[in-house]
Design an enzyme around this catalytic site. Structure first.
Site, PDB file in Angstrom:
ATOM      1  N   ARG A   1     -10.390   2.970  11.590  1.00  0.00           N
ATOM      2  CA  ARG A   1     -10.049   4.274  11.036  1.00  0.00           C
ATOM      3  C   ARG A   1     -11.247   5.178  11.283  1.00  0.00           C
ATOM      4  NH1 ARG A   1      -7.598   4.546   6.411  1.00  0.00           N
ATOM      5  NH2 ARG A   1      -5.689   3.532   6.945  1.00  0.00           N
TER       6      ARG A   1
ATOM      7  N   VAL B   1     -15.083  -1.424  -0.058  1.00  0.00           N
ATOM      8  CA  VAL B   1     -16.046  -2.249   0.651  1.00  0.00           C
ATOM      9  C   VAL B   1     -17.501  -1.901   0.311  1.00  0.00           C
ATOM     10  CG1 VAL B   1     -15.957  -0.861   2.768  1.00  0.00           C
ATOM     11  CG2 VAL B   1     -16.591  -3.236   2.894  1.00  0.00           C
ATOM     12  N   VAL B   2     -17.827  -0.628   0.216  1.00  0.00           N
ATOM     13  CA  VAL B   2     -19.234  -0.282  -0.018  1.00  0.00           C
ATOM     14  C   VAL B   2     -19.677  -0.753  -1.402  1.00  0.00           C
ATOM     15  CG1 VAL B   2     -20.900   1.593  -0.211  1.00  0.00           C
ATOM     16  CG2 VAL B   2     -19.158   1.681   1.564  1.00  0.00           C
TER      17      VAL B   2
ATOM     18  N   GLN C   1     -13.553  -5.380  12.130  1.00  0.00           N
ATOM     19  CA  GLN C   1     -12.821  -4.134  11.857  1.00  0.00           C
ATOM     20  C   GLN C   1     -13.836  -3.054  11.486  1.00  0.00           C
ATOM     21  OE1 GLN C   1     -12.972  -6.771   9.941  1.00  0.00           O
ATOM     22  NE2 GLN C   1     -12.215  -6.473   7.876  1.00  0.00           N
ATOM     23  N   THR C   2     -13.541  -1.830  11.885  1.00  0.00           N
ATOM     24  CA  THR C   2     -14.525  -0.769  11.679  1.00  0.00           C
ATOM     25  C   THR C   2     -14.035   0.237  10.641  1.00  0.00           C
ATOM     26  OG1 THR C   2     -13.591   0.618  13.408  1.00  0.00           O
ATOM     27  CG2 THR C   2     -15.348  -0.884  14.058  1.00  0.00           C
TER      28      THR C   2
ATOM     29  N   ARG D   1       0.823  -1.217   0.000  1.00  0.00           N
ATOM     30  CA  ARG D   1       0.000   0.000   0.000  1.00  0.00           C
ATOM     31  C   ARG D   1       0.853   1.262   0.000  1.00  0.00           C
ATOM     32  NH1 ARG D   1      -5.352  -1.548   2.705  1.00  0.00           N
ATOM     33  NH2 ARG D   1      -5.755   0.666   2.771  1.00  0.00           N
TER      34      ARG D   1
ATOM     35  N   TYR E   1       0.771   4.278  -2.514  1.00  0.00           N
ATOM     36  CA  TYR E   1      -0.306   5.257  -2.317  1.00  0.00           C
ATOM     37  C   TYR E   1      -0.062   6.078  -1.054  1.00  0.00           C
ATOM     38  CZ  TYR E   1      -5.117   7.027  -1.887  1.00  0.00           C
ATOM     39  OH  TYR E   1      -6.235   7.831  -1.774  1.00  0.00           O
TER      40      TYR E   1
END
Ligand SMILES: NC(=O)c1ccc[n+]([C@@H]2O[C@H](COP(=O)([O-])OP(=O)(O)OC[C@H]3O[C@@H](n4cnc5c(N)ncnc54)[C@H](O)[C@@H]3O)[C@@H](O)[C@H]2O)c1
Length: 316
Positions: free
Chosen positions: A276, A186-187, A208-209, A141, A144
């Site tokens: 996050r 995810v959405v 996980q949130t 990652r 980015y």
């Protein structure tokens, strides 16, 4: 009326930003190399008298005359930014250098679309702007995360060295119509899987949130930041502080879409942050901003968009 350059303007956020700027009566130049963006996102604007769409890669210098610049060009989803990681870093870093150079020549105000990824996998929760982050510099990652961190450094060095009028916004997860259907975020993943009747993939145990900001709210934050007084640079967090677990999100999507999808679990990807959440105290104070659109309303709009897209066959 200002002449406003939006780099990455054919993408998800950029196209909504172009819409808002045109509706406010500005003259908008959108620059995009169409790596993840699409003309479809702006098809309804192509005949607008104050709108121009230019194919251009921001890793190369750009010579145009504008009053303000929003620098959004950069693939934002892991599947896209990991596809060509060297190009991702170039887009963030060379892109920032080119746009800052342009802003310097024009004495134009410039806003950088930064990201919550600059916080990496944080030990501080929620993340205030003063937190420096915990980022792996050599992971998959990093192209980015480190690219965006370096872009922020460049913005602040141009401000200190050349007195450039900069604004930096750290965007947290945003969703809404015109997200890319195959971007692995995810959405969009959950919605597309539910609409197709496929299994819904949850990475890890789903505890996980994340917090999700609806696109209209986010664009409002960018516009307000651009209009703050000279000298206020940010960085400012923009996102929705209301947190959900992945499991809760999947269940909400299933409930709104209906259908026969089941939830299946897969291993967590490398460097996936567990949690996050933005601290938006600064955005509240300086921009008078906070998100207004609740998850259910935002999801309904987004589901309607993807339903139409899949019916057209454009999301295949
Ligand atoms: N959507 C989010 O949740 C989110 C979160 C944090 C930060 N951001 C930032 O906001 C910006 C926009 O994100 P998005 O979600 O709209 O992503 P997106 O992928 O839909 O849009 C990015 C746009 O930039 C264009 N682009 C990529 N490389 C380019 C290059 N070298 N030259 C010219 N154009 C190029 C793409 O074609 C696309 O139109 C990005 O800078 C991203 O890092 C987004």
């Amino acid at each position: 009326m200002d002449r406003i350059l939006v780099t990455g303007g054919a993408g998800f956020l950029g196209s909504h930003l172009c819409d808002r700027l045109l509706d406010a009566g500005h003259d908008v130049l959108c620059v995009d190399n169409f790596f993840t963006g699409s003309k479809r996102n702006l098809a309804h604007r192509l005949s607008h008298p104050y709108f121009e769409l230019m194919r251009h890669d921001v890793t190369f210098p750009l010579y145009v005359e504008v009053d303000r610049i929003y620098n959004l060009a950069c693939p934002a989803s892991p599947v896209h930014y990991q596809h060509d990681p060297v190009q991702t870093t170039k887009t963030s870093v060379h892109g920032a250098i080119n746009m800052l150079g342009l802003a310097k020549r024009l004495k134009a105000r410039i806003l950088q679309a930064s990201t919550s990824e600059v916080y990496g996998d944080p030990e501080v929760h929620p993340q205030p702007e003063g937190y420096w982050g915990r980022v792996n510099p050599v992971g998959i990652r990093s192209c980015y995360d480190e690219g965006k961190r370096c872009a922020e450094t460049l913005f602040f060095d141009y401000q200190r060295q050349h007195a450039l009028d900069i604004k930096v916004v750290r965007i947290f997860n945003t969703y809404g119509p015109r997200m890319h259907p195959n971007d692995g975020r995810v959405v969009s993943n959950f919605i597309v899987q539910a609409l197709r009747g496929d299994d819904i993939t949850i990475y890890g145990d789903g505890s996980q949130t994340r917090s999700f900001c609806y696109v209209d709210d986010l664009i409002e934050a960018l516009l307000r930041m651009m209009d703050t007084e000279a000298g206020f640079t940010g960085p400012v967090n923009a996102g929705n502080p209301v947190e959900f677990t992945m499991l809760e999100l999947a269940e909400k999507v299933l409930q709104l879409v209906g259908g026969r999808s089941r939830l299946v679990h897969k291993p967590l990807p490398e460097d996936d942050p567990r949690q996050r959440q933005p601290d938006i105290t600064l955005a509240r104070d300086k921009l008078g901003w906070q998100p207004k659109v609740g998850l259910e309303d935002g999801l309904k709009e987004t589901i309607a968009y993807f339903r139409a897209l899949l019916q057209e066959g454009a999301g295949a």
